[in-house]
Scaffold this motif. Structure first.
Motif, mmCIF file in Angstrom:
data_model
loop_
_atom_site.group_PDB
_atom_site.id
_atom_site.type_symbol
_atom_site.label_atom_id
_atom_site.label_comp_id
_atom_site.label_asym_id
_atom_site.label_seq_id
_atom_site.Cartn_x
_atom_site.Cartn_y
_atom_site.Cartn_z
ATOM 1 N N ALA A 42 0.837 -1.204 0.000
ATOM 2 C CA ALA A 42 0.000 0.000 0.000
ATOM 3 C C ALA A 42 0.870 1.252 0.000
ATOM 4 C CB ALA A 42 -0.925 -0.001 1.210
ATOM 5 N N HIS A 43 1.950 1.226 0.764
ATOM 6 C CA HIS A 43 2.849 2.378 0.817
ATOM 7 C C HIS A 43 3.503 2.621 -0.539
ATOM 8 C CE1 HIS A 43 6.196 4.935 2.176
ATOM 9 N NE2 HIS A 43 5.367 5.280 3.148
ATOM 10 N N ALA A 45 2.248 1.744 -3.473
ATOM 11 C CA ALA A 45 1.199 2.241 -4.373
ATOM 12 C C ALA A 45 0.883 3.708 -4.098
ATOM 13 C CB ALA A 45 -0.056 1.388 -4.230
ATOM 14 N N LEU A 46 0.790 4.074 -2.818
ATOM 15 C CA LEU A 46 0.519 5.464 -2.464
ATOM 16 C C LEU A 46 1.681 6.376 -2.862
ATOM 17 C CD1 LEU A 46 -1.121 4.817 1.000
ATOM 18 C CD2 LEU A 46 -2.262 5.859 -0.983
ATOM 19 N N THR A 47 2.895 5.865 -2.746
ATOM 20 C CA THR A 47 4.068 6.644 -3.154
ATOM 21 C C THR A 47 4.072 6.864 -4.659
ATOM 22 O OG1 THR A 47 5.362 5.829 -1.286
ATOM 23 C CG2 THR A 47 6.590 6.687 -3.165
ATOM 24 N N ALA A 49 1.482 6.874 -6.660
ATOM 25 C CA ALA A 49 0.393 7.802 -6.984
ATOM 26 C C ALA A 49 0.759 9.231 -6.585
ATOM 27 C CB ALA A 49 -0.892 7.355 -6.288
ATOM 28 N N SER A 50 1.373 9.391 -5.423
ATOM 29 C CA SER A 50 1.772 10.731 -4.968
ATOM 30 C C SER A 50 2.870 11.306 -5.858
ATOM 31 C CB SER A 50 2.266 10.676 -3.521
ATOM 32 O OG SER A 50 1.244 10.257 -2.672
ATOM 33 N N THR A 68 -5.219 15.685 -5.547
ATOM 34 C CA THR A 68 -4.945 14.257 -5.421
ATOM 35 C C THR A 68 -3.835 14.027 -4.409
ATOM 36 O OG1 THR A 68 -5.582 13.931 -7.729
ATOM 37 C CG2 THR A 68 -4.303 12.170 -6.695
ATOM 38 N N LEU A 72 -3.948 11.970 -0.810
ATOM 39 C CA LEU A 72 -3.083 10.815 -0.585
ATOM 40 C C LEU A 72 -2.172 10.955 0.629
ATOM 41 C CD1 LEU A 72 -2.006 10.105 -4.268
ATOM 42 C CD2 LEU A 72 -3.550 8.725 -2.864
ATOM 43 N N PRO A 75 -3.311 8.814 4.041
ATOM 44 C CA PRO A 75 -3.087 7.369 3.948
ATOM 45 C C PRO A 75 -1.603 7.014 3.831
ATOM 46 C CG PRO A 75 -4.732 8.054 2.334
ATOM 47 C CD PRO A 75 -4.222 9.280 2.997
ATOM 48 N N TRP A 76 -0.826 7.846 3.135
ATOM 49 C CA TRP A 76 0.617 7.608 3.007
ATOM 50 C C TRP A 76 1.280 7.704 4.371
ATOM 51 C CZ3 TRP A 76 5.228 10.125 3.863
ATOM 52 C CH2 TRP A 76 6.352 9.600 3.220
ATOM 53 N N ALA A 79 0.371 4.590 6.425
ATOM 54 C CA ALA A 79 1.146 3.418 6.001
ATOM 55 C C ALA A 79 2.590 3.527 6.462
ATOM 56 C CB ALA A 79 1.072 3.255 4.480
#
Length: 177
Positions: A42-43, A45-47, A49-50, A68, A72, A75-76, A79
């Protein structure tokens, strides 16, 4: 286990960070290897996306991407906290707050992360060479690629540490007691 000498050398900041990184409230989020892998995934994926949103804001001049990034960030951070809790702050605590086993683990994590980052840099260099040989226009790619590689270099130790954490032993209860 921390020795008396280590405890004396620690500053107030070190003691607060040590206490924060060793709190037990978040244990359900990283109690098993599968949950730790999920948190690291998840981290990542969030990274990604960020990183993409930031690059769209800066390079692509896309204003919506800023919102966006704002969405994010929490949640980042969550995580990140889960991974730091799982590793007991291995990468966040100063050397004087770590015992010998943790120092050795930190060195192993750093070496493994450095090796992975080295391969990513090699892949980027080979990709750049292949693109140059083809004669393609890459004028706008240099900054996004370098920034992404910087982010990977920065976060790779956290991800490696999160994946390398072993399950804590179950509390042993003596049946004779």
């Amino acid at each position: 286990m921390m020795t008396d000498q280590q405890a004396r050398e620690m500053t107030g900041y070190d003691r607060r960070m040590f206490a924060l990184m060793n709190r037990r409230e978040g244990t359900p989020f990283y109690a098993t290897a599968a949950r730790r892998r999920l948190a690291v995934g998840a981290h990542i994926a969030l990274t990604v996306a960020s990183d993409a949103a930031w690059l769209l804001t800066v390079v692509g001049d896309q204003r919506w991407a800023m919102w966006t990034m704002v969405a994010l960030i929490l949640p980042w951070c969550f995580a990140t906290g889960v991974i730091n809790g799982a590793t007991r702050g291995l990468l966040e605590l100063r050397e004087r707050a770590l015992d010998e086993r943790q120092r050795a683990e930190k060195a192993r994590v750093a070496a493994r992360a450095r090796g992975l980052t080295q391969w990513l840099l090699l892949a980027a260099a080979l990709g750049a060479g292949a693109v140059a040989l083809q004669g393609w226009d890459t004028e706008g790619l240099l900054f996004p690629v370098l920034f992404t590689l910087f982010v990977l270099h920065w976060l790779m130790p956290l991800w490696v540490a999160g994946l390398a954490v072993k399950d804590e032993p179950e509390d042993f209860e003596d049946p004779e007691a």
